[in-house]
Enzyme design. Structure first.
Site, mmCIF file in Angstrom:
data_model
loop_
_atom_site.group_PDB
_atom_site.id
_atom_site.type_symbol
_atom_site.label_atom_id
_atom_site.label_comp_id
_atom_site.label_asym_id
_atom_site.label_seq_id
_atom_site.Cartn_x
_atom_site.Cartn_y
_atom_site.Cartn_z
ATOM 1 N N SER A 151 11.706 -2.416 -0.567
ATOM 2 C CA SER A 151 12.433 -3.195 -1.572
ATOM 3 C C SER A 151 11.535 -3.968 -2.535
ATOM 4 C CB SER A 151 13.406 -4.160 -0.902
ATOM 5 O OG SER A 151 12.712 -5.189 -0.238
ATOM 6 N N LYS A 190 11.728 -11.099 -0.693
ATOM 7 C CA LYS A 190 12.436 -10.889 -1.965
ATOM 8 C C LYS A 190 11.897 -11.849 -3.024
ATOM 9 C CE LYS A 190 15.452 -8.097 0.025
ATOM 10 N NZ LYS A 190 15.437 -6.682 -0.173
#
Length: 147
Positions: A57, A100
């Site tokens: 990600s 993230k």
């Protein structure tokens, strides 16, 4: 006093001395272990620690299985800002962490895209929350999907 009584007293004295020595060393070891444990806890809790990021990600910024140093000091001095990369607990699996990027802070209006980039909508970041997205938007489960 008889020789037997002297021998018994000598053994008792020796036994007490050895017991004191062993107990003293044991308590010192336990004390040092507790002290070093407290220092290590404070270091990892307030300074930072080493974290392995898994998953695609955050590619290309952070590759799968990269090891990073996650420092905790800047959030105490500067707070979390847009663009920061953060390590957070996964809402779907609280035993694992996610890596993230902070896209929005509480109250921000965020333009969200569906994976196909066909539908666009707006979302507001709730109070006490941040909006997190992976750098690899096509392969990231993040705030766009409710994490």
């Amino acid at each position: 006093m008889s020789t037997l009584q002297l021998t018994c007293q000598w053994w008792q004295s020796l036994h007490r001395t050895m017991l004191r020595g062993v107990l003293g060393k044991t308590f010192r070891l336990v004390g040092y272990t507790i002290q070093y444990g407290c220092v290590a806890h404070c270091a990892f809790e307030y300074v930072g620690g080493v974290v392995m990021c898994s998953g695609p990600s955050m590619e290309p910024t952070i590759q799968n299985s990269d090891v990073v140093f996650a420092e905790n000091l800047s959030r105490h001095f500067y707070g979390i800002q847009r663009g920061d990369i953060v390590i957070a607990k996964s809402p779907s699996d609280p035993k694992s962490n996610i890596c993230k990027r902070v896209i929005g802070l509480e109250g921000d209006k965020i333009l969200t895209n569906s994976p196909s980039d066909f539908f666009k909508s707006h979302s507001y970041v709730p109070t006490g929350h941040v909006w997190l997205e992976g750098d690899n938007l096509q392969n990231s489960t993040d705030s766009r999907f409710g994490l």
